[in-house]
Design a protein around this motif. Structure first.
Motif, PDB file in Angstrom:
ATOM      1  N   VAL A  38      16.120 -11.807  38.838  1.00 46.26           N
ATOM      2  CA  VAL A  38      16.077 -12.103  37.402  1.00 46.26           C
ATOM      3  C   VAL A  38      17.322 -11.611  36.679  1.00 46.26           C
ATOM      4  CG1 VAL A  38      14.821 -11.640  35.255  1.00 46.26           C
ATOM      5  CG2 VAL A  38      13.560 -12.098  37.358  1.00 46.26           C
ATOM      6  N   TYR A  39      17.819 -10.429  37.058  1.00 46.43           N
ATOM      7  CA  TYR A  39      18.888  -9.765  36.293  1.00 46.43           C
ATOM      8  C   TYR A  39      20.190  -9.601  37.081  1.00 46.43           C
ATOM      9  CZ  TYR A  39      15.001  -8.383  33.272  1.00 46.43           C
ATOM     10  OH  TYR A  39      13.907  -8.384  32.452  1.00 46.43           O
ATOM     11  N   ALA A  40      20.446 -10.447  38.053  1.00 43.68           N
ATOM     12  CA  ALA A  40      21.592 -10.263  38.949  1.00 43.68           C
ATOM     13  C   ALA A  40      22.898  -9.984  38.213  1.00 43.68           C
ATOM     14  CB  ALA A  40      21.757 -11.482  39.865  1.00 43.68           C
ATOM     15  N   GLU A  41      23.121 -10.661  37.110  1.00 41.76           N
ATOM     16  CA  GLU A  41      24.381 -10.496  36.372  1.00 41.76           C
ATOM     17  C   GLU A  41      24.413  -9.215  35.541  1.00 41.76           C
ATOM     18  OE1 GLU A  41      26.961 -12.575  36.801  1.00 41.76           O
ATOM     19  OE2 GLU A  41      25.704 -13.601  38.274  1.00 41.76           O
ATOM     20  N   LYS A  42      23.254  -8.580  35.339  1.00 42.27           N
ATOM     21  CA  LYS A  42      23.166  -7.431  34.445  1.00 42.27           C
ATOM     22  C   LYS A  42      22.903  -6.110  35.165  1.00 42.27           C
ATOM     23  CE  LYS A  42      21.296 -10.083  30.596  1.00 42.27           C
ATOM     24  NZ  LYS A  42      20.186 -10.230  29.669  1.00 42.27           N
ATOM     25  N   LEU A  43      22.733  -6.163  36.475  1.00 39.45           N
ATOM     26  CA  LEU A  43      22.407  -4.914  37.162  1.00 39.45           C
ATOM     27  C   LEU A  43      23.438  -4.554  38.203  1.00 39.45           C
ATOM     28  CD1 LEU A  43      21.215  -5.703  40.158  1.00 39.45           C
ATOM     29  CD2 LEU A  43      19.102  -5.990  38.926  1.00 39.45           C
ATOM     30  N   GLN A  44      23.394  -3.281  38.592  1.00 43.65           N
ATOM     31  CA  GLN A  44      24.226  -2.755  39.662  1.00 43.65           C
ATOM     32  C   GLN A  44      23.293  -2.379  40.815  1.00 43.65           C
ATOM     33  OE1 GLN A  44      27.423   0.099  38.265  1.00 43.65           O
ATOM     34  NE2 GLN A  44      25.977   0.224  36.561  1.00 43.65           N
ATOM     35  N   VAL A  45      23.733  -2.630  42.031  1.00 47.33           N
ATOM     36  CA  VAL A  45      22.931  -2.334  43.214  1.00 47.33           C
ATOM     37  C   VAL A  45      23.604  -1.207  43.993  1.00 47.33           C
ATOM     38  CG1 VAL A  45      22.003  -3.268  45.367  1.00 47.33           C
ATOM     39  CG2 VAL A  45      22.165  -4.734  43.345  1.00 47.33           C
ATOM     40  N   CYS A  46      22.849  -0.155  44.253  1.00 51.64           N
ATOM     41  CA  CYS A  46      23.379   0.965  45.035  1.00 51.64           C
ATOM     42  C   CYS A  46      23.602   0.535  46.483  1.00 51.64           C
ATOM     43  CB  CYS A  46      22.397   2.134  45.041  1.00 51.64           C
ATOM     44  SG  CYS A  46      22.202   2.947  43.466  1.00 51.64           S
ATOM     45  N   GLU A  47      24.700   1.003  47.063  1.00 53.02           N
ATOM     46  CA  GLU A  47      24.909   0.805  48.490  1.00 53.02           C
ATOM     47  C   GLU A  47      23.746   1.466  49.236  1.00 53.02           C
ATOM     48  OE1 GLU A  47      28.733   2.611  49.068  1.00 53.02           O
ATOM     49  OE2 GLU A  47      29.761   1.003  48.008  1.00 53.02           O
ATOM     50  N   PRO A  48      23.349   0.915  50.376  1.00 53.00           N
ATOM     51  CA  PRO A  48      22.178   1.437  51.090  1.00 53.00           C
ATOM     52  C   PRO A  48      22.487   2.718  51.872  1.00 53.00           C
ATOM     53  CG  PRO A  48      23.067  -0.445  52.251  1.00 53.00           C
ATOM     54  CD  PRO A  48      23.865  -0.308  50.986  1.00 53.00           C
ATOM     55  N   LEU A  49      22.647   3.807  51.143  1.00 55.01           N
ATOM     56  CA  LEU A  49      23.004   5.091  51.731  1.00 55.01           C
ATOM     57  C   LEU A  49      21.841   6.071  51.794  1.00 55.01           C
ATOM     58  CD1 LEU A  49      26.267   5.710  49.640  1.00 55.01           C
ATOM     59  CD2 LEU A  49      26.092   4.646  51.901  1.00 55.01           C
ATOM     60  N   PHE A  50      20.773   5.796  51.047  1.00 54.81           N
ATOM     61  CA  PHE A  50      19.762   6.811  50.757  1.00 54.81           C
ATOM     62  C   PHE A  50      18.484   6.625  51.563  1.00 54.81           C
ATOM     63  CE2 PHE A  50      22.449   6.121  47.066  1.00 54.81           C
ATOM     64  CZ  PHE A  50      22.927   7.404  46.858  1.00 54.81           C
ATOM     65  N   GLN A  51      17.825   7.754  51.810  1.00 49.87           N
ATOM     66  CA  GLN A  51      16.516   7.786  52.462  1.00 49.87           C
ATOM     67  C   GLN A  51      15.487   8.279  51.449  1.00 49.87           C
ATOM     68  OE1 GLN A  51      16.142   6.789  55.736  1.00 49.87           O
ATOM     69  NE2 GLN A  51      18.307   6.275  55.557  1.00 49.87           N
ATOM     70  N   HIS A  52      14.252   7.822  51.589  1.00 48.42           N
ATOM     71  CA  HIS A  52      13.164   8.288  50.724  1.00 48.42           C
ATOM     72  C   HIS A  52      12.600   9.599  51.267  1.00 48.42           C
ATOM     73  CE1 HIS A  52      12.539   4.935  47.949  1.00 48.42           C
ATOM     74  NE2 HIS A  52      12.938   4.158  48.940  1.00 48.42           N
ATOM     75  N   TYR A  53      12.449  10.582  50.396  1.00 46.00           N
ATOM     76  CA  TYR A  53      11.853  11.854  50.784  1.00 46.00           C
ATOM     77  C   TYR A  53      10.653  12.222  49.920  1.00 46.00           C
ATOM     78  CZ  TYR A  53      15.915  12.332  53.728  1.00 46.00           C
ATOM     79  OH  TYR A  53      16.873  12.105  54.689  1.00 46.00           O
ATOM     80  N   GLY A  54      10.498  11.646  48.750  1.00 47.16           N
ATOM     81  CA  GLY A  54       9.388  11.964  47.870  1.00 47.16           C
ATOM     82  C   GLY A  54       8.121  11.216  48.245  1.00 47.16           C
ATOM     83  N   GLY A  55       7.017  11.629  47.645  1.00 44.56           N
ATOM     84  CA  GLY A  55       5.739  10.979  47.888  1.00 44.56           C
ATOM     85  C   GLY A  55       5.644   9.594  47.283  1.00 44.56           C
ATOM     86  N   HIS A  56       6.452   9.312  46.265  1.00 45.25           N
ATOM     87  CA  HIS A  56       6.497   7.973  45.669  1.00 45.25           C
ATOM     88  C   HIS A  56       7.730   7.236  46.183  1.00 45.25           C
ATOM     89  CE1 HIS A  56       4.011   9.221  41.873  1.00 45.25           C
ATOM     90  NE2 HIS A  56       3.297   9.193  42.974  1.00 45.25           N
ATOM     91  N   LYS A  57       7.505   6.119  46.823  1.00 45.77           N
ATOM     92  CA  LYS A  57       8.621   5.297  47.322  1.00 45.77           C
ATOM     93  C   LYS A  57       9.141   4.359  46.246  1.00 45.77           C
ATOM     94  CE  LYS A  57       8.211   6.899  51.526  1.00 45.77           C
ATOM     95  NZ  LYS A  57       8.191   8.340  51.396  1.00 45.77           N
ATOM     96  N   SER A  58       8.328   4.144  45.215  1.00 45.52           N
ATOM     97  CA  SER A  58       8.690   3.251  44.119  1.00 45.52           C
ATOM     98  C   SER A  58       8.645   4.067  42.828  1.00 45.52           C
ATOM     99  CB  SER A  58       7.674   2.103  44.078  1.00 45.52           C
ATOM    100  OG  SER A  58       7.956   1.232  43.025  1.00 45.52           O
ATOM    101  N   PHE A  59       9.763   4.091  42.107  1.00 43.37           N
ATOM    102  CA  PHE A  59       9.825   4.843  40.856  1.00 43.37           C
ATOM    103  C   PHE A  59      10.914   4.277  39.964  1.00 43.37           C
ATOM    104  CE2 PHE A  59      12.590   6.950  43.866  1.00 43.37           C
ATOM    105  CZ  PHE A  59      13.704   7.364  43.147  1.00 43.37           C
ATOM    106  N   PHE A  60      10.822   4.579  38.679  1.00 42.27           N
ATOM    107  CA  PHE A  60      11.816   4.094  37.738  1.00 42.27           C
ATOM    108  C   PHE A  60      11.809   4.978  36.498  1.00 42.27           C
ATOM    109  CE2 PHE A  60       7.932   2.176  36.324  1.00 42.27           C
ATOM    110  CZ  PHE A  60       8.043   2.110  34.936  1.00 42.27           C
ATOM    111  N   GLY A  61      12.893   4.875  35.731  1.00 41.96           N
ATOM    112  CA  GLY A  61      12.960   5.575  34.458  1.00 41.96           C
ATOM    113  C   GLY A  61      14.371   5.638  33.945  1.00 41.96           C
ATOM    114  N   PRO A  62      14.520   6.099  32.699  1.00 42.79           N
ATOM    115  CA  PRO A  62      15.858   6.282  32.138  1.00 42.79           C
ATOM    116  C   PRO A  62      16.603   7.370  32.906  1.00 42.79           C
ATOM    117  CG  PRO A  62      14.144   6.632  30.461  1.00 42.79           C
ATOM    118  CD  PRO A  62      13.464   6.444  31.766  1.00 42.79           C
ATOM    119  N   ILE A  63      17.890   7.208  33.015  1.00 39.75           N
ATOM    120  CA  ILE A  63      18.737   8.103  33.806  1.00 39.75           C
ATOM    121  C   ILE A  63      19.185   9.313  32.990  1.00 39.75           C
ATOM    122  CG2 ILE A  63      21.021   8.274  34.903  1.00 39.75           C
ATOM    123  CD1 ILE A  63      20.677   5.286  35.689  1.00 39.75           C
ATOM    124  N   ALA A  64      19.122  10.483  33.632  1.00 42.06           N
ATOM    125  CA  ALA A  64      19.783  11.705  33.169  1.00 42.06           C
ATOM    126  C   ALA A  64      20.737  12.094  34.291  1.00 42.06           C
ATOM    127  CB  ALA A  64      18.773  12.816  32.918  1.00 42.06           C
TER     128      ALA A  64
END
Length: 164
Positions: free
Chosen positions: A12-38
């Motif tokens: 939906v937002y391809a032109e408006k978003l940035q995609v992180c390079e696939p460098l990261f592993q999940h370690y938390g109990g929630h694999k799906s999360f979102f929110g404003p950045i600090a």
């Protein structure tokens, strides 16, 4: 519960978003999360991580530019629990975590490069509230990070699928 998929956000937002390079592993109990950045920028010193997770998270995601160091952990079970207790949605760590089994049972999203048992120094050196860059993305405070099993993306504002 979250009803987004990063793949759908991309469609939906391809032109408006940035995609992180696939460098990261999940370690938390929630694999799906979102929110404003600090943001934080601190290298091998997690003092400011502790200061930040002691503050009300208000559903934000803490994005930490730890310089990609794999020499020490910048988040462990104690700081992760503080983040949970204070309402942080997640942590994206351009560095390492420790106590990964314990963090994996916590209701928070945590993405990091790797694990290591070595803890960081505590000198109080670093910066907060500035734009940081890593993984092919510029993270600006107040923009929105979305993460799931497919990766992490950043949008300048909240996506409609996640509101409400």
């Amino acid at each position: 519960m979250q009803t987004f998929k990063t793949a759908d956000l991309y469609d939906v937002y391809a032109e408006k978003l940035q995609v992180c390079e696939p460098l990261f592993q999940h370690y938390g109990g929630h694999k799906s999360f979102f929110g404003p950045i600090a943001t934080l920028k601190c290298f091998e010193d997690n003092t400011l991580v502790g200061v930040m997770v002691d503050q009300p998270g208000k559903g934000r995601v803490l994005v930490v530019d730890a310089g990609g160091s794999r020499r020490c952990a910048m988040l462990g079970d104690r700081l992760a629990q503080k983040a949970v207790d204070n309402g942080w949605a997640g942590v994206l760590m351009f560095g390492c975590v420790r106590d990964s089994v314990d963090i994996g049972h916590m209701p928070i999203g945590v993405l990091a490069l790797a694990t290591t048992p070595r803890k960081s120094v505590k000198k109080g050196v670093g910066e907060s509230g500035e734009s940081v860059q890593f993984a092919g993305v510029t993270f600006n405070p107040g923009e929105w990070l979305y993460a799931d099993e497919d990766g992490a993306v950043v949008l300048a504002e909240a996506a409609a699928e996640s509101k409400g």
